[in-house]
Design a protein around this motif. Structure first.
Motif, PDB file in Angstrom:
ATOM      1  N   HIS A 295      -2.852   0.758 -19.027  1.00 24.64           N
ATOM      2  CA  HIS A 295      -2.698   1.622 -17.907  1.00 24.64           C
ATOM      3  C   HIS A 295      -1.823   1.374 -16.961  1.00 24.64           C
ATOM      4  O   HIS A 295      -1.614  -0.094 -16.479  1.00 24.64           O
ATOM      5  N   ARG A 296      -1.114   2.213 -16.192  1.00 22.94           N
ATOM      6  CA  ARG A 296      -0.619   1.911 -14.908  1.00 22.94           C
ATOM      7  C   ARG A 296      -1.168   2.668 -13.858  1.00 22.94           C
ATOM      8  O   ARG A 296      -1.488   3.792 -13.998  1.00 22.94           O
ATOM      9  N   VAL A 297      -1.342   2.204 -12.732  1.00 23.66           N
ATOM     10  CA  VAL A 297      -1.715   2.811 -11.449  1.00 23.66           C
ATOM     11  C   VAL A 297      -0.740   2.895 -10.408  1.00 23.66           C
ATOM     12  O   VAL A 297       0.099   2.033 -10.029  1.00 23.66           O
ATOM     13  N   GLU A 298      -0.740   4.149  -9.761  1.00 20.39           N
ATOM     14  CA  GLU A 298       0.504   4.325  -8.600  1.00 20.39           C
ATOM     15  C   GLU A 298      -0.092   5.249  -7.698  1.00 20.39           C
ATOM     16  O   GLU A 298      -0.962   6.067  -7.865  1.00 20.39           O
ATOM     17  N   ASN A 299       0.467   5.088  -6.392  1.00 18.62           N
ATOM     18  CA  ASN A 299       0.276   5.876  -5.301  1.00 18.62           C
ATOM     19  C   ASN A 299       1.344   6.955  -5.279  1.00 18.62           C
ATOM     20  O   ASN A 299       2.553   6.401  -4.700  1.00 18.62           O
ATOM     21  N   ALA A 300       1.245   8.140  -5.803  1.00 24.91           N
ATOM     22  CA  ALA A 300       2.481   8.918  -5.777  1.00 24.91           C
ATOM     23  C   ALA A 300       2.675   9.616  -4.721  1.00 24.91           C
ATOM     24  O   ALA A 300       3.940  10.258  -4.298  1.00 24.91           O
ATOM     25  N   SER A 301       2.152   9.575  -3.646  1.00 22.07           N
ATOM     26  CA  SER A 301       2.176   9.994  -2.095  1.00 22.07           C
ATOM     27  C   SER A 301       3.461   9.249  -1.562  1.00 22.07           C
ATOM     28  O   SER A 301       3.349   7.819  -1.724  1.00 22.07           O
ATOM     29  N   HIS A 302       4.211   9.885  -1.008  1.00 19.21           N
ATOM     30  CA  HIS A 302       5.325   9.137   0.064  1.00 19.21           C
ATOM     31  C   HIS A 302       4.963   9.200   1.591  1.00 19.21           C
ATOM     32  O   HIS A 302       5.883   9.043   2.259  1.00 19.21           O
ATOM     33  N   THR A 303       3.770   9.573   1.842  1.00 24.95           N
ATOM     34  CA  THR A 303       3.281   9.745   3.175  1.00 24.95           C
ATOM     35  C   THR A 303       2.236   9.131   3.654  1.00 24.95           C
ATOM     36  O   THR A 303       1.795   8.766   4.653  1.00 24.95           O
ATOM     37  N   ASP A 304       1.375   8.831   2.564  1.00 26.10           N
ATOM     38  CA  ASP A 304      -0.064   8.055   2.625  1.00 26.10           C
ATOM     39  C   ASP A 304      -0.377   6.971   2.003  1.00 26.10           C
ATOM     40  O   ASP A 304       0.213   6.957   0.668  1.00 26.10           O
ATOM     41  N   LYS A 305      -0.938   6.104   2.573  1.00 23.70           N
ATOM     42  CA  LYS A 305      -1.412   4.786   1.918  1.00 23.70           C
ATOM     43  C   LYS A 305      -2.621   5.217   1.168  1.00 23.70           C
ATOM     44  O   LYS A 305      -3.369   6.173   1.334  1.00 23.70           O
ATOM     45  N   ALA A 306      -3.051   4.277   0.223  1.00 23.48           N
ATOM     46  CA  ALA A 306      -4.322   4.367  -0.409  1.00 23.48           C
ATOM     47  C   ALA A 306      -5.085   2.887  -0.808  1.00 23.48           C
ATOM     48  O   ALA A 306      -4.405   1.867  -0.624  1.00 23.48           O
ATOM     49  N   VAL A 307      -6.281   2.944  -0.829  1.00 28.19           N
ATOM     50  CA  VAL A 307      -7.090   1.785  -0.771  1.00 28.19           C
ATOM     51  C   VAL A 307      -8.034   1.891  -2.051  1.00 28.19           C
ATOM     52  O   VAL A 307      -8.566   2.727  -2.114  1.00 28.19           O
ATOM     53  N   SER A 308      -8.210   0.784  -2.740  1.00 28.76           N
ATOM     54  CA  SER A 308      -9.012   0.721  -4.123  1.00 28.76           C
ATOM     55  C   SER A 308      -9.950  -0.338  -4.027  1.00 28.76           C
ATOM     56  O   SER A 308      -9.657  -1.443  -3.621  1.00 28.76           O
ATOM     57  N   LEU A 309     -11.413  -0.202  -4.681  1.00 28.34           N
ATOM     58  CA  LEU A 309     -12.230  -1.333  -4.859  1.00 28.34           C
ATOM     59  C   LEU A 309     -12.143  -1.686  -6.335  1.00 28.34           C
ATOM     60  O   LEU A 309     -12.493  -0.858  -7.096  1.00 28.34           O
ATOM     61  N   HIS A 310     -12.082  -2.858  -6.746  1.00 22.61           N
ATOM     62  CA  HIS A 310     -11.876  -3.230  -8.356  1.00 22.61           C
ATOM     63  C   HIS A 310     -12.966  -4.122  -8.592  1.00 22.61           C
ATOM     64  O   HIS A 310     -13.026  -5.113  -8.007  1.00 22.61           O
ATOM     65  N   LEU A 311     -13.587  -4.109  -9.756  1.00 20.80           N
ATOM     66  CA  LEU A 311     -14.414  -5.194 -10.264  1.00 20.80           C
ATOM     67  C   LEU A 311     -13.934  -5.411 -11.734  1.00 20.80           C
ATOM     68  O   LEU A 311     -13.617  -4.726 -12.356  1.00 20.80           O
ATOM     69  N   TYR A 312     -13.655  -6.887 -11.811  1.00 25.67           N
ATOM     70  CA  TYR A 312     -13.435  -7.310 -13.086  1.00 25.67           C
ATOM     71  C   TYR A 312     -14.639  -8.220 -13.796  1.00 25.67           C
ATOM     72  O   TYR A 312     -14.834  -9.287 -12.877  1.00 25.67           O
ATOM     73  N   CYS A 313     -14.871  -7.929 -14.980  1.00 21.27           N
ATOM     74  CA  CYS A 313     -16.077  -9.019 -15.413  1.00 21.27           C
ATOM     75  C   CYS A 313     -15.847  -9.087 -17.102  1.00 21.27           C
ATOM     76  O   CYS A 313     -15.843  -8.175 -17.631  1.00 21.27           O
ATOM     77  N   PRO A 314     -15.621 -10.368 -17.481  1.00 22.88           N
ATOM     78  CA  PRO A 314     -15.403 -11.631 -16.225  1.00 22.88           C
ATOM     79  C   PRO A 314     -13.894 -11.543 -15.644  1.00 22.88           C
ATOM     80  O   PRO A 314     -12.941 -10.691 -16.138  1.00 22.88           O
ATOM     81  N   PRO A 315     -13.736 -12.532 -14.629  1.00 26.41           N
ATOM     82  CA  PRO A 315     -12.286 -12.335 -14.051  1.00 26.41           C
ATOM     83  C   PRO A 315     -11.204 -13.139 -15.017  1.00 26.41           C
ATOM     84  O   PRO A 315     -11.674 -13.473 -16.090  1.00 26.41           O
ATOM     85  N   PHE A 316     -10.207 -12.753 -14.797  1.00 27.59           N
ATOM     86  CA  PHE A 316      -9.152 -13.444 -15.414  1.00 27.59           C
ATOM     87  C   PHE A 316      -7.832 -13.656 -14.645  1.00 27.59           C
ATOM     88  O   PHE A 316      -7.638 -13.184 -13.460  1.00 27.59           O
ATOM     89  N   GLU A 317      -7.173 -14.710 -15.219  1.00 29.60           N
ATOM     90  CA  GLU A 317      -6.055 -15.439 -14.062  1.00 29.60           C
ATOM     91  C   GLU A 317      -4.535 -14.703 -14.712  1.00 29.60           C
ATOM     92  O   GLU A 317      -3.776 -15.092 -13.853  1.00 29.60           O
ATOM     93  N   GLU A 318      -4.711 -14.334 -15.775  1.00 29.46           N
ATOM     94  CA  GLU A 318      -3.282 -13.611 -16.167  1.00 29.46           C
ATOM     95  C   GLU A 318      -3.586 -12.533 -17.071  1.00 29.46           C
ATOM     96  O   GLU A 318      -4.446 -12.694 -17.781  1.00 29.46           O
ATOM     97  N   CYS A 319      -2.459 -11.769 -17.227  1.00 30.06           N
ATOM     98  CA  CYS A 319      -2.867 -10.407 -18.105  1.00 30.06           C
ATOM     99  C   CYS A 319      -1.296 -10.306 -18.634  1.00 30.06           C
ATOM    100  O   CYS A 319      -0.257 -10.903 -18.379  1.00 30.06           O
TER     101      CYS A 319
END
Length: 304
Positions: free
Chosen positions: A241-265
């Motif tokens: 997937h790709r995630v994007e903030n389509a708004s050109h006027t508002d910011k966005a914030v998200s909380l992400h949990l990765y299990c297990p963690p990874f150092e590269e993708c």
């Protein structure tokens, strides 16, 4: 990770990120648009495409946990690990609620086990109601690119982080190598575009096989808008997937949990399917800005 039955269809979706550029002198300093205190009232929650679990009734929450316990019982997994969290539709001014610190504490308790049910982890993420007063110290923006800000390292078993998206920011198409990603929108709105894995060329000429494969555009299989407090789950069996903030006027914030963690993708070019390896770095750790040394790291271009 163990799962309850067949994976539920993900009606709202999420995202990960790759390397982050460092430009200390250009870091955004303007005030954030989210208040740090909630009004003393029981305001109606914004309508979502699909209501998170915490907006549904207690019976539904109990049914979710009961289903998880039943699944674990059949596989001899501990049952007392999975329990309903306190209901956070109580009075915000005086009643108890499930805070960010409660979420982190509960995640540590669950991940202390050898096996963890990913559906319960998603349930915990849904049970947390976004409160800017609790996560604003992790919300650090950069005007050139979205940022990844580590909140908790999870003793090596998971990573919890806040991602900050400026106006028009977006990630590359990427995977989550051998990891489950659960994403929650804390503020604003994000669009998730899901893709099938690139098709492998059937050419017999080994020398030209890679070039042939790169000429095949990636197939978009879904597009979803995520509203504040929406949660969703993805892993490599579900696609890219790709995630994007389509708004050109508002910011966005998200909380992400990765299990297990990874150092590269791996990141992918939408037009050719070409794959590139990218390191996963942090803009800040525990609320403190990291050093500037990563500014020279190569950052793959986004396929927007």
């Amino acid at each position: 990770m163990e799962r309850v039955g067949q994976q539920q269809q993900c009606v709202k979706r999420r995202e990960d990120s790759t390397a982050v550029m460092d430009y200390d002198d250009d870091e955004r300093q303007q005030p954030m648009p989210w208040p740090t205190k909630r009004p003393c009232s029981r305001a109606t929650i914004q309508v979502q495409v699909q209501r998170p679990l915490h907006q549904q009734n207690d019976d539904c929450n109990n049914s979710t946990v009961d289903a998880i316990r039943g699944y674990c019982r059949k596989r001899n997994m501990p049952l007392d690990v999975y329990r309903p969290v306190m209901h956070q539709d109580a009075d915000r001014c005086g009643g108890s609620k499930f805070r960010l610190t409660d979420l982190i504490s509960e995640l540590h308790r669950v991940f202390a086990e050898d096996r963890v049910n990913v559906e319960y982890v998603q349930y915990l993420m849904e049970s947390y109601r976004s409160d800017p007063a609790e996560w604003l110290k992790y919300a650090k923006f950069n005007k050139f690119r979205y940022t990844r800000n580590l909140v908790d390292a999870g003793n090596g078993k998971f990573n919890l982080m806040v991602l900050c998206w400026g106006e028009g920011d977006g990630s590359s198409i990427h995977n989550h190598p051998e990891s489950d990603c659960i994403m929650k929108i804390l503020a604003g709105q994000l669009t998730e575009v899901r893709f099938a894995w690139p098709e492998t060329s059937t050419a017999n000429d080994d020398e030209n096989e890679e070039d042939d494969r790169q000429l095949q555009p990636m197939c978009e299989i879904g597009r979803t808008i995520l509203e504040t407090d929406g949660v969703c789950h993805i892993n490599d069996s579900m696609g890219l997937h790709r995630v994007e903030n389509a708004s050109h006027t508002d910011k966005a914030v998200s909380l992400h949990l990765y299990c297990p963690p990874f150092e590269e993708c791996s990141t992918f070019n939408q037009h050719t399917g070409h794959k590139t390896t990218a390191k996963s770095t942090f803009w800040s750790i525990y609320g403190e800005k990291v050093s500037k040394k990563r500014a020279e790291e190569q950052v793959p271009a986004d396929d927007n």
